[in-house]
Design an enzyme around this catalytic site. Sequence first.
Site, PDB file in Angstrom:
ATOM      1  N   GLU A 108       0.830  -1.211   0.000  1.00 38.85           N
ATOM      2  CA  GLU A 108       0.000   0.000   0.000  1.00 38.85           C
ATOM      3  C   GLU A 108       0.864   1.260   0.000  1.00 38.85           C
ATOM      4  OE1 GLU A 108      -3.148   0.689  -0.513  1.00 38.85           O
ATOM      5  OE2 GLU A 108      -3.232  -1.461  -0.944  1.00 38.85           O
ATOM      6  N   HIS A 323       3.860  -9.921  -9.670  1.00 38.26           N
ATOM      7  CA  HIS A 323       5.301 -10.159  -9.560  1.00 38.26           C
ATOM      8  C   HIS A 323       5.951  -9.104  -8.664  1.00 38.26           C
ATOM      9  CE1 HIS A 323       9.477 -10.868 -10.506  1.00 38.26           C
ATOM     10  NE2 HIS A 323       9.583  -9.621 -10.910  1.00 38.26           N
TER      11      HIS A 323
HETATM   12  C1  LIG Z   1      19.638 -11.545 -15.473  1.00 40.70           C
HETATM   13  C2  LIG Z   1      18.260 -11.016 -15.307  1.00 40.70           C
HETATM   14  N1  LIG Z   1      17.368 -11.134 -16.315  1.00 40.70           N
HETATM   15  C3  LIG Z   1      16.123 -10.654 -16.177  1.00 40.70           C
HETATM   16  C4  LIG Z   1      15.732 -10.039 -15.025  1.00 40.70           C
HETATM   17  C5  LIG Z   1      14.309  -9.479 -14.878  1.00 40.70           C
HETATM   18  N2  LIG Z   1      13.554 -10.335 -13.956  1.00 40.70           N
HETATM   19  C6  LIG Z   1      13.424  -9.992 -12.670  1.00 40.70           C
HETATM   20  S1  LIG Z   1      12.536 -11.124 -11.819  1.00 40.70           S
HETATM   21  C7  LIG Z   1      12.302 -12.084 -13.179  1.00 40.70           C
HETATM   22  C8  LIG Z   1      11.515 -13.364 -13.078  1.00 40.70           C
HETATM   23  C9  LIG Z   1      12.091 -14.387 -12.177  1.00 40.70           C
HETATM   24  O1  LIG Z   1      11.189 -15.423 -11.930  1.00 40.70           O
HETATM   25  P1  LIG Z   1      11.456 -16.519 -10.855  1.00 40.70           P
HETATM   26  O2  LIG Z   1      12.904 -16.879 -10.809  1.00 40.70           O
HETATM   27  O3  LIG Z   1      10.500 -17.627 -11.085  1.00 40.70           O
HETATM   28  O4  LIG Z   1      11.162 -15.801  -9.446  1.00 40.70           O
HETATM   29  P2  LIG Z   1       9.770 -15.239  -8.869  1.00 40.70           P
HETATM   30  O5  LIG Z   1       9.692 -13.791  -9.247  1.00 40.70           O
HETATM   31  O6  LIG Z   1       8.676 -16.049  -9.439  1.00 40.70           O
HETATM   32  O7  LIG Z   1       9.867 -15.357  -7.385  1.00 40.70           O
HETATM   33  C10 LIG Z   1      12.899 -11.496 -14.296  1.00 40.70           C
HETATM   34  C11 LIG Z   1      12.868 -12.063 -15.636  1.00 40.70           C
HETATM   35  C12 LIG Z   1      16.697  -9.919 -14.001  1.00 40.70           C
HETATM   36  N3  LIG Z   1      16.413  -9.348 -12.841  1.00 40.70           N
HETATM   37  N4  LIG Z   1      17.945 -10.434 -14.164  1.00 40.70           N
END
Ligand SMILES: Cc1ncc(C[n+]2csc(CCOP(=O)(O)OP(=O)(O)O)c2C)c(N)n1
Length: 432
Positions: A108, A323
């Site tokens: 929030e 997310h």
């Molecule tokens: C090297 C890199 N590529 C892309 C990103 C952008 N990014 C941030 S979180 C994310 C998704 C990660 O998903 P997951 O590992 O399943 O974790 P969750 O958010 O589901 O907890 C992405 C693509 C990043 N932070 N670092």
Amino acid sequence: MAAVRALLRGLGRATVSCRTLMLSHARCQPEFTSLEEKPQFPGASAEFVDKLDFILPNVISGIPIYRVMDRQGQIVNPAEDPQLSREMVLKFYHTMTQLNTMDRILYESQRQGRISFYMTNYGEEGTHVGSAAALNDRDLVFGQYREAGVLMYRGYPLDSFMAQCYGNSGDPGKGRQMPVHYGSKDLHFVTISSPLATQIPQAVGAAYAIKRENADRVVICYFGEGAASEGDAHAGFNFAATLDCPILFFCRNNGYAISTPTSEQYRGDGIAARGPGYGLQSIRVDGNDVFAVYNAVKEARRRAVAENQPFLIEAMTYRIGHHSTSDDSSAYRSVDEVNYWDKQDHPISRLRHYMLSKHWWDEEQEKAWRKKSRKMVMEAFEQAERKLKPHPDNMFSDVYMEMPAHIMQQRESLWRHLKIYGEHYPLDHYEK
Ligand SMILES: Cc1ncc(C[n+]2csc(CCOP(=O)(O)OP(=O)(O)O)c2C)c(N)n1
Ligand SMILES: [Mg+2]
């Protein structure tokens, strides 16, 4: 190595035992017995076959999901009940719900523009608390970014969570990081960094160091199923296996990597199926069952320390929140889907059912605790709002031991600018 090679040349292709060569490797090649009609390739340990067959990609498919309690909080198999004390179960519940309350308030707060960013942990509380409780206090934690409950279980104060998110003078990171990038030396929690999966090979390196120290410790490395697609995950798994490191790879499979569902992330049977390919002992658990997570991590920890072995734990769960505050998940998933996890299979309500059936908890206690917990979070929140931001000079320090000339120039130019235009900046909110 040159001496070993010379010895090998001298002995030709005769049988050479590892002991003769006194190789320091933990595992050496099997005895070389060229007379037998068996494969002798150094990289394989299998038999020949005379039938052409491709291995199906899902040969390891449908890895079962270990659970201890069902969705109504009933213990399925009494032999698996960890029989935790009332006090410990209450600590689980208090941490899980406190995390939930902190998430609501900080979420929030971002919506109101008070902080720049936030990530909630909704639905994944069981993976955090179950795993944290099964570790020793000095075990080293490498997180991704959605593991605030681990830090909370270890006793990180609400004030410190808030100070980090507000980037105020109470933040040990001096306001230089985005919100949710917590870290605590005292609590052995390595500071979060956003580039995905970088923590994985770092954690393996730390586990290797711990192994060399012969300390009674493990490293736990958390990551999302999305991060497991990074090259760093492969490098980390393989180094951990070949160097026999005491590490627990803890994958939170919450169904999504931002907007990409697992159905588009991989074609195999999730992350646990990759373990055997790297030589990792692996298990899949119900991440919404705090006791299943606890049992799996406890046993993996015991064996990782005793045997210097890496373990892979895939905890199946669901990311109920967006997310992050930069995301709107209604664009890629249905409300019904989210509601199912929120209402039918939530780690907090499962634990509450368990506590109710044990007569350790009732509606009145629930009400009183919710009120108290909200008050605690609100107090920390109000205090964080009142604290000043770190002195602007902190932007220029701590990278170099001695400040180089070009950084000094930048600092001077900032102060020249502020001398003329300072009235346009909220300087009152900063330390003087
Ligand atoms: C090297 C890199 N590529 C892309 C990103 C952008 N990014 C941030 S979180 C994310 C998704 C990660 O998903 P997951 O590992 O399943 O974790 P969750 O958010 O589901 O907890 C992405 C693509 C990043 N932070 N670092
Ligand atoms: Mg994910």
